[in-house]
Motif scaffolding. Structure first.
Motif, PDB file in Angstrom:
ATOM      1  N   PRO A  78      75.852  49.620  35.941  1.00  0.00           N
ATOM      2  CA  PRO A  78      77.121  50.111  36.474  1.00  0.00           C
ATOM      3  C   PRO A  78      78.100  48.946  36.614  1.00  0.00           C
ATOM      4  CG  PRO A  78      75.299  51.071  37.683  1.00  0.00           C
ATOM      5  CD  PRO A  78      74.719  50.001  36.787  1.00  0.00           C
ATOM      6  N   ALA A  79      79.368  49.186  36.281  1.00  0.00           N
ATOM      7  CA  ALA A  79      80.343  48.102  36.271  1.00  0.00           C
ATOM      8  C   ALA A  79      81.714  48.587  36.714  1.00  0.00           C
ATOM      9  CB  ALA A  79      80.441  47.526  34.858  1.00  0.00           C
ATOM     10  N   VAL A  80      82.479  47.658  37.261  1.00  0.00           N
ATOM     11  CA  VAL A  80      83.873  47.879  37.620  1.00  0.00           C
ATOM     12  C   VAL A  80      84.658  46.729  37.020  1.00  0.00           C
ATOM     13  CG1 VAL A  80      85.552  48.104  39.497  1.00  0.00           C
ATOM     14  CG2 VAL A  80      83.245  49.017  39.772  1.00  0.00           C
ATOM     15  N   GLY A  81      85.720  47.037  36.286  1.00  0.00           N
ATOM     16  CA  GLY A  81      86.509  45.998  35.635  1.00  0.00           C
ATOM     17  C   GLY A  81      87.718  45.573  36.449  1.00  0.00           C
ATOM     18  N   ASP A  82      88.405  44.557  35.960  1.00  0.00           N
ATOM     19  CA  ASP A  82      89.642  44.078  36.568  1.00  0.00           C
ATOM     20  C   ASP A  82      90.818  44.940  36.110  1.00  0.00           C
ATOM     21  OD1 ASP A  82      88.457  41.951  37.927  1.00  0.00           O
ATOM     22  OD2 ASP A  82      88.627  40.618  36.194  1.00  0.00           O
ATOM     23  N   VAL A  83      91.909  44.871  36.826  1.00  0.00           N
ATOM     24  CA  VAL A  83      93.127  45.603  36.467  1.00  0.00           C
ATOM     25  C   VAL A  83      93.630  45.098  35.109  1.00  0.00           C
ATOM     26  CG1 VAL A  83      95.517  46.077  37.108  1.00  0.00           C
ATOM     27  CG2 VAL A  83      93.754  45.951  38.869  1.00  0.00           C
ATOM     28  N   HIS A  84      93.993  46.037  34.238  1.00  0.00           N
ATOM     29  CA  HIS A  84      94.453  45.687  32.891  1.00  0.00           C
ATOM     30  C   HIS A  84      95.248  46.835  32.307  1.00  0.00           C
ATOM     31  CE1 HIS A  84      91.696  48.439  30.799  1.00  0.00           C
ATOM     32  NE2 HIS A  84      90.955  48.252  31.874  1.00  0.00           N
ATOM     33  N   GLU A  85      95.946  46.560  31.204  1.00  0.00           N
ATOM     34  CA  GLU A  85      96.587  47.621  30.436  1.00  0.00           C
ATOM     35  C   GLU A  85      95.523  48.232  29.533  1.00  0.00           C
ATOM     36  OE1 GLU A  85     100.217  46.571  28.426  1.00  0.00           O
ATOM     37  OE2 GLU A  85     100.695  45.121  29.993  1.00  0.00           O
ATOM     38  N   ALA A  86      95.624  49.504  29.275  1.00  0.00           N
ATOM     39  CA  ALA A  86      94.652  50.184  28.418  1.00  0.00           C
ATOM     40  C   ALA A  86      95.247  50.371  27.030  1.00  0.00           C
ATOM     41  CB  ALA A  86      94.254  51.523  29.017  1.00  0.00           C
ATOM     42  N   LYS A  87      94.810  49.565  26.096  1.00  0.00           N
ATOM     43  CA  LYS A  87      95.391  49.586  24.759  1.00  0.00           C
ATOM     44  C   LYS A  87      95.166  50.906  24.032  1.00  0.00           C
ATOM     45  CE  LYS A  87      95.222  44.650  24.272  1.00  0.00           C
ATOM     46  NZ  LYS A  87      94.675  43.493  23.649  1.00  0.00           N
ATOM     47  N   GLY A 141     104.462  54.454  31.881  1.00  0.00           N
ATOM     48  CA  GLY A 141     104.157  54.673  33.289  1.00  0.00           C
ATOM     49  C   GLY A 141     105.431  54.806  34.098  1.00  0.00           C
ATOM     50  N   PRO A 142     105.298  54.873  35.413  1.00  0.00           N
ATOM     51  CA  PRO A 142     106.471  54.982  36.290  1.00  0.00           C
ATOM     52  C   PRO A 142     107.449  53.833  36.037  1.00  0.00           C
ATOM     53  CG  PRO A 142     104.438  55.293  37.527  1.00  0.00           C
ATOM     54  CD  PRO A 142     104.051  54.847  36.149  1.00  0.00           C
ATOM     55  N   GLY A 143     108.725  54.162  35.934  1.00  0.00           N
ATOM     56  CA  GLY A 143     109.741  53.155  35.700  1.00  0.00           C
ATOM     57  C   GLY A 143     109.670  52.513  34.332  1.00  0.00           C
ATOM     58  N   GLY A 144     108.943  53.123  33.403  1.00  0.00           N
ATOM     59  CA  GLY A 144     108.811  52.587  32.059  1.00  0.00           C
ATOM     60  C   GLY A 144     107.807  51.463  31.935  1.00  0.00           C
ATOM     61  N   GLU A 145     107.171  51.107  33.030  1.00  0.00           N
ATOM     62  CA  GLU A 145     106.159  50.044  33.012  1.00  0.00           C
ATOM     63  C   GLU A 145     104.888  50.554  32.346  1.00  0.00           C
ATOM     64  OE1 GLU A 145     106.343  46.831  34.234  1.00  0.00           O
ATOM     65  OE2 GLU A 145     108.477  47.281  34.406  1.00  0.00           O
ATOM     66  N   PRO A 146     104.103  49.654  31.755  1.00  0.00           N
ATOM     67  CA  PRO A 146     102.816  50.085  31.189  1.00  0.00           C
ATOM     68  C   PRO A 146     101.866  50.539  32.306  1.00  0.00           C
ATOM     69  CG  PRO A 146     103.260  47.763  30.681  1.00  0.00           C
ATOM     70  CD  PRO A 146     104.359  48.249  31.561  1.00  0.00           C
ATOM     71  N   HIS A 147     101.030  51.513  31.982  1.00  0.00           N
ATOM     72  CA  HIS A 147      99.990  51.919  32.925  1.00  0.00           C
ATOM     73  C   HIS A 147      99.017  50.758  33.095  1.00  0.00           C
ATOM     74  CE1 HIS A 147     100.943  56.205  33.110  1.00  0.00           C
ATOM     75  NE2 HIS A 147     101.217  56.130  31.818  1.00  0.00           N
ATOM     76  N   ARG A 148      98.481  50.635  34.278  1.00  0.00           N
ATOM     77  CA  ARG A 148      97.443  49.634  34.533  1.00  0.00           C
ATOM     78  C   ARG A 148      96.223  50.367  35.076  1.00  0.00           C
ATOM     79  NH1 ARG A 148     101.832  47.021  34.260  1.00  0.00           N
ATOM     80  NH2 ARG A 148     102.110  44.889  33.674  1.00  0.00           N
ATOM     81  N   PHE A 149      95.055  49.905  34.660  1.00  0.00           N
ATOM     82  CA  PHE A 149      93.820  50.620  34.958  1.00  0.00           C
ATOM     83  C   PHE A 149      92.747  49.712  35.530  1.00  0.00           C
ATOM     84  CE2 PHE A 149      95.935  52.763  31.505  1.00  0.00           C
ATOM     85  CZ  PHE A 149      95.914  54.083  31.897  1.00  0.00           C
ATOM     86  N   VAL A 150      91.841  50.310  36.265  1.00  0.00           N
ATOM     87  CA  VAL A 150      90.582  49.694  36.670  1.00  0.00           C
ATOM     88  C   VAL A 150      89.506  50.574  36.062  1.00  0.00           C
ATOM     89  CG1 VAL A 150      89.046  49.139  38.590  1.00  0.00           C
ATOM     90  CG2 VAL A 150      91.517  48.790  38.821  1.00  0.00           C
ATOM     91  N   ASP A 151      88.627  49.985  35.267  1.00  0.00           N
ATOM     92  CA  ASP A 151      87.584  50.750  34.599  1.00  0.00           C
ATOM     93  C   ASP A 151      86.316  50.814  35.435  1.00  0.00           C
ATOM     94  OD1 ASP A 151      89.143  51.078  32.275  1.00  0.00           O
ATOM     95  OD2 ASP A 151      88.490  49.137  31.507  1.00  0.00           O
ATOM     96  N   PHE A 152      85.686  51.993  35.423  1.00  0.00           N
ATOM     97  CA  PHE A 152      84.381  52.202  36.014  1.00  0.00           C
ATOM     98  C   PHE A 152      83.474  52.679  34.889  1.00  0.00           C
ATOM     99  CE2 PHE A 152      87.519  53.105  39.262  1.00  0.00           C
ATOM    100  CZ  PHE A 152      87.047  52.424  40.365  1.00  0.00           C
ATOM    101  N   SER A 153      82.275  52.128  34.789  1.00  0.00           N
ATOM    102  CA  SER A 153      81.354  52.585  33.745  1.00  0.00           C
ATOM    103  C   SER A 153      79.915  52.430  34.198  1.00  0.00           C
ATOM    104  CB  SER A 153      81.587  51.807  32.444  1.00  0.00           C
ATOM    105  OG  SER A 153      81.429  50.416  32.648  1.00  0.00           O
ATOM    106  N   ALA A 154      79.057  53.214  33.575  1.00  0.00           N
ATOM    107  CA  ALA A 154      77.629  53.169  33.907  1.00  0.00           C
ATOM    108  C   ALA A 154      76.826  53.702  32.733  1.00  0.00           C
ATOM    109  CB  ALA A 154      77.343  54.007  35.149  1.00  0.00           C
ATOM    110  N   PRO A 155      75.623  53.161  32.559  1.00  0.00           N
ATOM    111  CA  PRO A 155      74.778  53.672  31.480  1.00  0.00           C
ATOM    112  C   PRO A 155      74.266  55.077  31.798  1.00  0.00           C
ATOM    113  CG  PRO A 155      73.574  52.053  32.774  1.00  0.00           C
ATOM    114  CD  PRO A 155      74.980  52.090  33.304  1.00  0.00           C
ATOM    115  N   VAL A 156      74.058  55.845  30.741  1.00  0.00           N
ATOM    116  CA  VAL A 156      73.445  57.166  30.851  1.00  0.00           C
ATOM    117  C   VAL A 156      72.146  57.096  30.066  1.00  0.00           C
ATOM    118  CG1 VAL A 156      73.674  59.611  30.265  1.00  0.00           C
ATOM    119  CG2 VAL A 156      75.681  58.313  31.038  1.00  0.00           C
ATOM    120  N   PHE A 157      71.057  57.510  30.690  1.00  0.00           N
ATOM    121  CA  PHE A 157      69.742  57.412  30.074  1.00  0.00           C
ATOM    122  C   PHE A 157      69.237  58.770  29.615  1.00  0.00           C
ATOM    123  CE2 PHE A 157      70.193  53.959  33.084  1.00  0.00           C
ATOM    124  CZ  PHE A 157      69.810  52.862  32.327  1.00  0.00           C
TER     125      PHE A 157
END
Length: 100
Positions: free
Chosen positions: A54-63, A72-88
């Motif tokens: 399981p992981a949490v990433g840093d704030v970034h733009e999503a290409k 995004g709001p005000g024409g700014e790029p969206h910024r994201f924090v990613d959450f991910s985890a393996p599925v078995f």
């Protein structure tokens, strides 16, 4: 059926821009609103990290998502924090990664 689950989850958590599942080779198999289905995310950090634990990433733009979401709001790029985890799978092998 799985997309419906993702759609309901995203509707209940509107701050999530995307929820999806990518197979172990990095191909998005199913995602909310169908976004990125069939695309390769194998080189994305959230996917690579999520294969291992399981992981949490840093704030970034999503290409990959930015062109699909528009500005995004005000024409700014969206910024994201990613959450991910393996599925078995039932045998305990990594079947893919759940990401949001």
């Amino acid at each position: 059926n799985i997309r419906g689950v993702f759609e309901r989850r995203q509707a209940s958590m509107p701050d999530f821009a995307w929820i999806g599942f990518a197979t172990a080779d990095g191909t998005v198999r199913v995602a909310s609103r169908g976004m990125l289905e069939g695309a390769s995310v194998g080189e994305r950090a959230w996917f690579k990290d999520g294969l291992a634990a399981p992981a949490v990433g840093d704030v970034h733009e999503a290409k990959l998502l930015a062109p699909l979401l528009g500005p995004g709001p005000g024409g700014e790029p969206h910024r994201f924090v990613d959450f991910s985890a393996p599925v078995f799978d039932r045998a305990g092998n990594v079947a893919g990664v759940l990401g949001a």
